[in-house]
Design a protein around this motif. Structure first.
Motif, PDB file in Angstrom:
ATOM      1  N   ALA A  20       0.493  -0.917  -0.371  1.00  0.00           N
ATOM      2  CA  ALA A  20       0.077   0.298   0.187  1.00  0.00           C
ATOM      3  C   ALA A  20       1.035   1.531  -0.184  1.00  0.00           C
ATOM      4  CB  ALA A  20      -0.386  -0.256   0.879  1.00  0.00           C
ATOM      5  N   GLU A  21       1.961   1.397   0.477  1.00  0.00           N
ATOM      6  CA  GLU A  21       2.849   2.172   0.492  1.00  0.00           C
ATOM      7  C   GLU A  21       3.380   2.764  -0.259  1.00  0.00           C
ATOM      8  OE1 GLU A  21       6.911   3.726   3.307  1.00  0.00           O
ATOM      9  OE2 GLU A  21       5.383   2.583   3.907  1.00  0.00           O
ATOM     10  N   LYS A  22       4.019   1.537  -0.823  1.00  0.00           N
ATOM     11  CA  LYS A  22       5.119   1.371  -2.377  1.00  0.00           C
ATOM     12  C   LYS A  22       3.945   1.785  -3.796  1.00  0.00           C
ATOM     13  CE  LYS A  22       8.189  -1.811  -4.915  1.00  0.00           C
ATOM     14  NZ  LYS A  22       9.104  -0.857  -4.996  1.00  0.00           N
ATOM     15  N   ALA A  23       2.617   1.445  -4.218  1.00  0.00           N
ATOM     16  CA  ALA A  23       2.009   1.962  -4.815  1.00  0.00           C
ATOM     17  C   ALA A  23       0.751   2.906  -4.006  1.00  0.00           C
ATOM     18  CB  ALA A  23       0.994   1.052  -4.627  1.00  0.00           C
ATOM     19  N   ASN A  24       1.394   4.017  -2.900  1.00  0.00           N
ATOM     20  CA  ASN A  24       0.107   5.009  -2.424  1.00  0.00           C
ATOM     21  C   ASN A  24      -0.951   4.916  -2.489  1.00  0.00           C
ATOM     22  OD1 ASN A  24       0.783   7.976  -1.726  1.00  0.00           O
ATOM     23  ND2 ASN A  24       0.345   8.190  -3.551  1.00  0.00           N
ATOM     24  N   LEU A  25      -1.116   4.130  -1.679  1.00  0.00           N
ATOM     25  CA  LEU A  25      -3.006   3.756  -1.318  1.00  0.00           C
ATOM     26  C   LEU A  25      -3.086   3.524  -0.016  1.00  0.00           C
ATOM     27  CD1 LEU A  25      -3.128   0.503  -4.143  1.00  0.00           C
ATOM     28  CD2 LEU A  25      -4.007   3.441  -4.355  1.00  0.00           C
ATOM     29  N   ALA A  26      -3.957   3.012   0.625  1.00  0.00           N
ATOM     30  CA  ALA A  26      -4.365   3.165   2.245  1.00  0.00           C
ATOM     31  C   ALA A  26      -4.067   1.186   2.087  1.00  0.00           C
ATOM     32  CB  ALA A  26      -5.971   3.449   2.224  1.00  0.00           C
TER      33      ALA A  26
ATOM     34  N   LEU B 186      -6.210  -1.447  -0.160  1.00  0.00           N
ATOM     35  CA  LEU B 186      -5.284  -2.651  -0.617  1.00  0.00           C
ATOM     36  C   LEU B 186      -6.444  -3.780  -0.133  1.00  0.00           C
ATOM     37  CD1 LEU B 186      -3.483  -3.500  -2.543  1.00  0.00           C
ATOM     38  CD2 LEU B 186      -2.040  -3.385  -0.702  1.00  0.00           C
ATOM     39  N   GLY B 187      -6.621  -3.791   0.791  1.00  0.00           N
ATOM     40  CA  GLY B 187      -7.233  -4.674   1.999  1.00  0.00           C
ATOM     41  C   GLY B 187      -8.402  -5.319   0.498  1.00  0.00           C
ATOM     42  N   THR B 188      -9.958  -4.560   0.890  1.00  0.00           N
ATOM     43  CA  THR B 188     -10.959  -4.364   0.744  1.00  0.00           C
ATOM     44  C   THR B 188     -10.557  -4.770  -1.570  1.00  0.00           C
ATOM     45  OG1 THR B 188     -11.206  -2.024  -0.639  1.00  0.00           O
ATOM     46  CG2 THR B 188     -11.744  -2.811   1.766  1.00  0.00           C
ATOM     47  N   ILE B 189      -9.477  -4.290  -1.449  1.00  0.00           N
ATOM     48  CA  ILE B 189      -9.319  -5.022  -3.346  1.00  0.00           C
ATOM     49  C   ILE B 189      -8.996  -6.687  -3.342  1.00  0.00           C
ATOM     50  CG2 ILE B 189      -7.512  -4.776  -5.058  1.00  0.00           C
ATOM     51  CD1 ILE B 189      -7.849  -1.783  -5.076  1.00  0.00           C
ATOM     52  N   GLU B 190      -8.072  -6.771  -2.866  1.00  0.00           N
ATOM     53  CA  GLU B 190      -7.479  -8.120  -2.605  1.00  0.00           C
ATOM     54  C   GLU B 190      -8.735  -8.884  -1.961  1.00  0.00           C
ATOM     55  OE1 GLU B 190      -3.983  -8.639  -0.120  1.00  0.00           O
ATOM     56  OE2 GLU B 190      -2.740  -7.456  -1.518  1.00  0.00           O
ATOM     57  N   LEU B 191      -9.621  -8.808  -1.154  1.00  0.00           N
ATOM     58  CA  LEU B 191     -10.646  -9.112  -1.053  1.00  0.00           C
ATOM     59  C   LEU B 191     -11.504  -9.442  -1.878  1.00  0.00           C
ATOM     60  CD1 LEU B 191     -11.133  -8.358   3.340  1.00  0.00           C
ATOM     61  CD2 LEU B 191     -10.311 -10.472   2.337  1.00  0.00           C
TER      62      LEU B 191
ATOM     63  N   GLU C 171      -6.529   4.984 -12.257  1.00  0.00           N
ATOM     64  CA  GLU C 171      -5.274   4.907 -11.702  1.00  0.00           C
ATOM     65  C   GLU C 171      -4.803   4.745 -10.784  1.00  0.00           C
ATOM     66  OE1 GLU C 171      -2.480   7.675 -11.044  1.00  0.00           O
ATOM     67  OE2 GLU C 171      -3.278   7.999 -12.410  1.00  0.00           O
ATOM     68  N   SER C 172      -5.342   4.000  -9.337  1.00  0.00           N
ATOM     69  CA  SER C 172      -4.841   3.133  -8.620  1.00  0.00           C
ATOM     70  C   SER C 172      -4.612   1.351  -9.433  1.00  0.00           C
ATOM     71  CB  SER C 172      -6.772   2.017  -7.723  1.00  0.00           C
ATOM     72  OG  SER C 172      -6.346   3.612  -7.083  1.00  0.00           O
ATOM     73  N   LEU C 173      -4.800   1.043 -10.505  1.00  0.00           N
ATOM     74  CA  LEU C 173      -4.716   0.054 -11.462  1.00  0.00           C
ATOM     75  C   LEU C 173      -2.801   0.506 -11.954  1.00  0.00           C
ATOM     76  CD1 LEU C 173      -4.531  -3.031 -12.421  1.00  0.00           C
ATOM     77  CD2 LEU C 173      -5.893  -1.972 -14.507  1.00  0.00           C
ATOM     78  N   ILE C 174      -2.768   1.384 -11.950  1.00  0.00           N
ATOM     79  CA  ILE C 174      -1.810   1.848 -12.660  1.00  0.00           C
ATOM     80  C   ILE C 174      -0.933   1.779 -11.397  1.00  0.00           C
ATOM     81  CG2 ILE C 174      -0.497   3.499 -13.515  1.00  0.00           C
ATOM     82  CD1 ILE C 174      -2.736   4.287 -15.209  1.00  0.00           C
ATOM     83  N   LYS C 175      -0.679   2.347 -10.457  1.00  0.00           N
ATOM     84  CA  LYS C 175      -0.449   2.668  -9.451  1.00  0.00           C
ATOM     85  C   LYS C 175       0.438   0.768  -8.667  1.00  0.00           C
ATOM     86  CE  LYS C 175      -1.617   6.818  -6.799  1.00  0.00           C
ATOM     87  NZ  LYS C 175      -2.578   7.570  -5.797  1.00  0.00           N
ATOM     88  N   LEU C 176      -0.267  -0.506  -8.618  1.00  0.00           N
ATOM     89  CA  LEU C 176      -0.346  -1.658  -8.285  1.00  0.00           C
ATOM     90  C   LEU C 176       0.885  -2.363  -9.023  1.00  0.00           C
ATOM     91  CD1 LEU C 176      -3.880  -2.510  -7.009  1.00  0.00           C
ATOM     92  CD2 LEU C 176      -1.844  -2.302  -5.229  1.00  0.00           C
ATOM     93  N   CYS C 177       0.387  -1.850 -10.878  1.00  0.00           N
ATOM     94  CA  CYS C 177       0.756  -2.500 -11.059  1.00  0.00           C
ATOM     95  C   CYS C 177       2.500  -1.700 -11.374  1.00  0.00           C
ATOM     96  CB  CYS C 177       0.719  -2.517 -13.208  1.00  0.00           C
ATOM     97  SG  CYS C 177      -1.422  -3.153 -13.529  1.00  0.00           S
TER      98      CYS C 177
END
Length: 112
Positions: A29-35, A39-44, A52-58
């Motif tokens: 989350a820190e590396k991708a600048n996300l809470a 990230l937990g809700t996405i993973e679940l 934009e969040s997808l780009i950060k995760l990639c």
């Protein structure tokens, strides 16, 4: 129902990538600048995310959007190598480049 299944699959691929890099959820989350909670809700698979969040995760995971969204990796896809290198301290990159260069040269020589 199909959307829920798709979200769970996408979240599972993100979690798998994160775990293969030995990142905690907080570290990614820190590396991708996300809470971390986001990230937990996405993973679940219970939450959705923006492009934009997808780009950060990639970028943070060193994988393609195709892999995260569809589970497909193109032949010659270097996402796993990128993922390994993305967590490496930048000072070690020149050593990795040198090792890889020597290894590739040895393969070329052995094929002759």
């Amino acid at each position: 129902m199909l959307k829920k299944i798709r979200n769970v699959e996408i979240g599972g691929r993100i979690r798998k990538c994160r775990e293969s890099l030995n990142y905690s959820r907080e570290a990614l989350a820190e590396k991708a600048n996300l809470a971390s909670s986001f990230l937990g809700t996405i993973e679940l698979g219970t939450g959705s995310f923006t492009a934009e969040s997808l780009i950060k995760l990639c970028k943070a995971l060193g994988v393609s959007a195709d892999y995260i969204l569809f589970g497909k990796e193109e032949q010659g896809d270097l996402s796993q190598i990128n993922a390994m290198l993305s967590g490496l301290d930048p000072e070690y990159i020149p050593f990795v480049e040198q090792l890889l260069s020597v290894y590739i040269q040895s393969i070329s020589v052995s094929k002759k």
